[in-house]
Design a protein around this motif. Structure first.
Motif, PDB file in Angstrom:
ATOM      1  N   MET A   1      -0.429 -16.538  -1.749  1.00 52.16           N
ATOM      2  CA  MET A   1      -0.187 -15.367  -2.600  1.00 52.16           C
ATOM      3  C   MET A   1      -1.523 -14.718  -2.951  1.00 52.16           C
ATOM      4  N   ALA A   2      -1.464 -13.427  -3.078  1.00 49.92           N
ATOM      5  CA  ALA A   2      -2.698 -12.696  -3.374  1.00 49.92           C
ATOM      6  C   ALA A   2      -2.365 -11.406  -4.091  1.00 49.92           C
ATOM      7  N   LEU A   3      -3.225 -11.058  -5.047  1.00 48.66           N
ATOM      8  CA  LEU A   3      -3.088  -9.746  -5.688  1.00 48.66           C
ATOM      9  C   LEU A   3      -3.767  -8.700  -4.814  1.00 48.66           C
ATOM     10  N   LEU A   4      -3.085  -7.592  -4.589  1.00 50.94           N
ATOM     11  CA  LEU A   4      -3.613  -6.543  -3.722  1.00 50.94           C
ATOM     12  C   LEU A   4      -4.126  -5.397  -4.594  1.00 50.94           C
ATOM     13  N   PRO A   5      -5.240  -4.773  -4.202  1.00 47.84           N
ATOM     14  CA  PRO A   5      -5.716  -3.600  -4.963  1.00 47.84           C
ATOM     15  C   PRO A   5      -4.738  -2.430  -4.810  1.00 47.84           C
ATOM     16  N   ILE A   6      -4.458  -1.751  -5.914  1.00 49.62           N
ATOM     17  CA  ILE A   6      -3.528  -0.606  -5.893  1.00 49.62           C
ATOM     18  C   ILE A   6      -4.324   0.699  -5.813  1.00 49.62           C
ATOM     19  N   LEU A   7      -4.023   1.512  -4.811  1.00 51.70           N
ATOM     20  CA  LEU A   7      -4.681   2.815  -4.663  1.00 51.70           C
ATOM     21  C   LEU A   7      -4.246   3.720  -5.802  1.00 51.70           C
ATOM     22  N   GLU A   8      -5.177   4.544  -6.292  1.00 56.38           N
ATOM     23  CA  GLU A   8      -4.843   5.471  -7.373  1.00 56.38           C
ATOM     24  C   GLU A   8      -5.094   6.917  -6.978  1.00 56.38           C
ATOM     25  N   PHE A   9      -4.177   7.784  -7.421  1.00 62.10           N
ATOM     26  CA  PHE A   9      -4.297   9.227  -7.271  1.00 62.10           C
ATOM     27  C   PHE A   9      -5.657   9.665  -7.779  1.00 62.10           C
ATOM     28  N   PRO A  10      -6.421  10.550  -7.106  1.00 61.37           N
ATOM     29  CA  PRO A  10      -6.020  11.300  -5.901  1.00 61.37           C
ATOM     30  C   PRO A  10      -6.482  10.700  -4.573  1.00 61.37           C
ATOM     31  N   ASP A  11      -6.529   9.388  -4.444  1.00 69.48           N
ATOM     32  CA  ASP A  11      -6.960   8.770  -3.183  1.00 69.48           C
ATOM     33  C   ASP A  11      -6.155   9.343  -1.998  1.00 69.48           C
ATOM     34  N   PRO A  12      -6.853   9.928  -1.001  1.00 69.89           N
ATOM     35  CA  PRO A  12      -6.150  10.554   0.129  1.00 69.89           C
ATOM     36  C   PRO A  12      -5.290   9.573   0.934  1.00 69.89           C
ATOM     37  N   LYS A  13      -5.592   8.276   0.848  1.00 68.20           N
ATOM     38  CA  LYS A  13      -4.790   7.285   1.591  1.00 68.20           C
ATOM     39  C   LYS A  13      -3.343   7.262   1.101  1.00 68.20           C
ATOM     40  N   LEU A  14      -3.141   7.702  -0.159  1.00 68.48           N
ATOM     41  CA  LEU A  14      -1.774   7.760  -0.701  1.00 68.48           C
ATOM     42  C   LEU A  14      -0.940   8.835  -0.001  1.00 68.48           C
ATOM     43  N   ARG A  15      -1.590   9.674   0.805  1.00 70.35           N
ATOM     44  CA  ARG A  15      -0.880  10.748   1.520  1.00 70.35           C
ATOM     45  C   ARG A  15      -0.458  10.310   2.918  1.00 70.35           C
ATOM     46  N   LEU A  47       6.982  -1.027  -6.109  1.00 71.13           N
ATOM     47  CA  LEU A  47       5.700  -0.837  -5.428  1.00 71.13           C
ATOM     48  C   LEU A  47       5.985  -0.602  -3.948  1.00 71.13           C
ATOM     49  N   ALA A  48       5.388   0.464  -3.408  1.00 70.99           N
ATOM     50  CA  ALA A  48       5.564   0.776  -1.990  1.00 70.99           C
ATOM     51  C   ALA A  48       4.335   0.324  -1.209  1.00 70.99           C
ATOM     52  N   GLY A  49       4.519  -0.007   0.061  1.00 69.28           N
ATOM     53  CA  GLY A  49       3.418  -0.447   0.919  1.00 69.28           C
ATOM     54  C   GLY A  49       2.223   0.491   0.837  1.00 69.28           C
ATOM     55  N   THR A  50       2.500   1.785   0.895  1.00 73.20           N
ATOM     56  CA  THR A  50       1.466   2.824   0.838  1.00 73.20           C
ATOM     57  C   THR A  50       0.487   2.601  -0.317  1.00 73.20           C
ATOM     58  N   GLN A  51       1.013   2.163  -1.459  1.00 70.43           N
ATOM     59  CA  GLN A  51       0.180   2.020  -2.659  1.00 70.43           C
ATOM     60  C   GLN A  51      -0.847   0.900  -2.548  1.00 70.43           C
ATOM     61  N   VAL A  52      -0.606  -0.035  -1.611  1.00 70.78           N
ATOM     62  CA  VAL A  52      -1.572  -1.119  -1.413  1.00 70.78           C
ATOM     63  C   VAL A  52      -2.193  -1.005  -0.024  1.00 70.78           C
ATOM     64  N   ASP A  53      -2.223   0.245   0.495  1.00 68.31           N
ATOM     65  CA  ASP A  53      -2.890   0.558   1.761  1.00 68.31           C
ATOM     66  C   ASP A  53      -2.246  -0.177   2.947  1.00 68.31           C
ATOM     67  N   PHE A  54      -0.939  -0.378   2.870  1.00 70.04           N
ATOM     68  CA  PHE A  54      -0.173  -1.017   3.953  1.00 70.04           C
ATOM     69  C   PHE A  54       0.840   0.031   4.403  1.00 70.04           C
ATOM     70  N   HIS A  55       0.610   0.611   5.579  1.00 71.14           N
ATOM     71  CA  HIS A  55       1.349   1.831   5.912  1.00 71.14           C
ATOM     72  C   HIS A  55       2.537   1.599   6.844  1.00 71.14           C
ATOM     73  N   GLN A  56       3.350   0.616   6.441  1.00 70.47           N
ATOM     74  CA  GLN A  56       4.632   0.391   7.100  1.00 70.47           C
ATOM     75  C   GLN A  56       5.708   0.544   6.033  1.00 70.47           C
ATOM     76  N   ARG A  57       6.928   0.897   6.504  1.00 70.32           N
ATOM     77  CA  ARG A  57       7.955   1.305   5.537  1.00 70.32           C
ATOM     78  C   ARG A  57       8.589   0.087   4.846  1.00 70.32           C
ATOM     79  N   MET A  58       7.977  -0.296   3.757  1.00 70.87           N
ATOM     80  CA  MET A  58       8.488  -1.415   2.967  1.00 70.87           C
ATOM     81  C   MET A  58       8.193  -1.165   1.492  1.00 70.87           C
ATOM     82  N   LEU A  59       9.162  -1.516   0.658  1.00 67.46           N
ATOM     83  CA  LEU A  59       8.940  -1.420  -0.783  1.00 67.46           C
ATOM     84  C   LEU A  59       9.520  -2.654  -1.455  1.00 67.46           C
ATOM     85  N   VAL A  60       8.972  -2.970  -2.618  1.00 71.79           N
ATOM     86  CA  VAL A  60       9.518  -4.057  -3.431  1.00 71.79           C
ATOM     87  C   VAL A  60       9.860  -3.478  -4.790  1.00 71.79           C
ATOM     88  N   MET A  61      10.828  -4.086  -5.442  1.00 66.60           N
ATOM     89  CA  MET A  61      11.200  -3.590  -6.766  1.00 66.60           C
ATOM     90  C   MET A  61      11.904  -4.670  -7.565  1.00 66.60           C
TER      91      MET A  61
END
Ligand code: ZN
Length: 169
Positions: A1-15, A47-61
């Protein structure tokens, strides 16, 4: 298990527009576990994959009161089944800001679970809002895209200032 850094607006990677998961394997299950741990740690409900710089279609909730009903949705899609409502939203990628956004009150969701099995269910209210918000992330969209340019720019400036103070930018 690992904590992943969360990207924050306006980071372009969130696009970034995420691509479909082609195989639900051990690596994907580990990513889902790390995302859940990151989400709970940050006291989020989704949390969506995109938010942790993982650009595959997966989300957790987890929208349960006790925070004990984790859900993993892979390649999720939805069709609206209810009317539009206004809902006040926040986002782990836009910390401390909350704005009203128009969403569908209920949706029919199809996805794969972490076993790679196809699941289908109707989501209402908070669960429906959360899924629409997270799928937006997978498409490179943020809730601040729905508010006025003036408000969005104000949020961007405040977060940029904060990131500078934190040495992030
Ligand atoms: Zn978000």
């Amino acid at each position: 298990m690992a904590l992943l850094p969360i990207l924050e607006f306006p980071d372009p990677k969130l696009r970034t527009k995420a691509t479909p998961v082609t195989e639900v394997n051990e690596r994907i299950r580990q990513q889902a576990k790390d995302m859940l741990e990151t989400m709970y740690h940050a006291q989020g409900i989704g949390l969506a994959g995109t938010q942790v710089d993982f650009h595959q279609r997966m989300l957790v909730m987890d929208v349960s009161e006790e925070q004990d009903q984790p859900m993993v949705l892979i390649n999720p899609e939805y069709v609206p089944t209810g009317e539009k409502i206004m809902w006040q939203e926040g986002c782990l990628s836009v910390p401390t800001f909350y704005e009203e956004v128009e969403r569908f009150a209920s949706i029919q969701v199809t996805a794969l679970n972490e076993q790679g099995e196809r699941i289908e269910f109707e989501a209402k209210d908070l669960a429906a809002i959360c899924i629409q918000h997270e799928i937006d992330h997978l498409d490179g969209k943020l809730f601040v895209d729905y508010i006025s340019n003036l408000k969005r720019n104000r949020i961007r400036q405040k977060l940029e200032k904060l990131h500078k103070l934190q040495g992030k930018a």
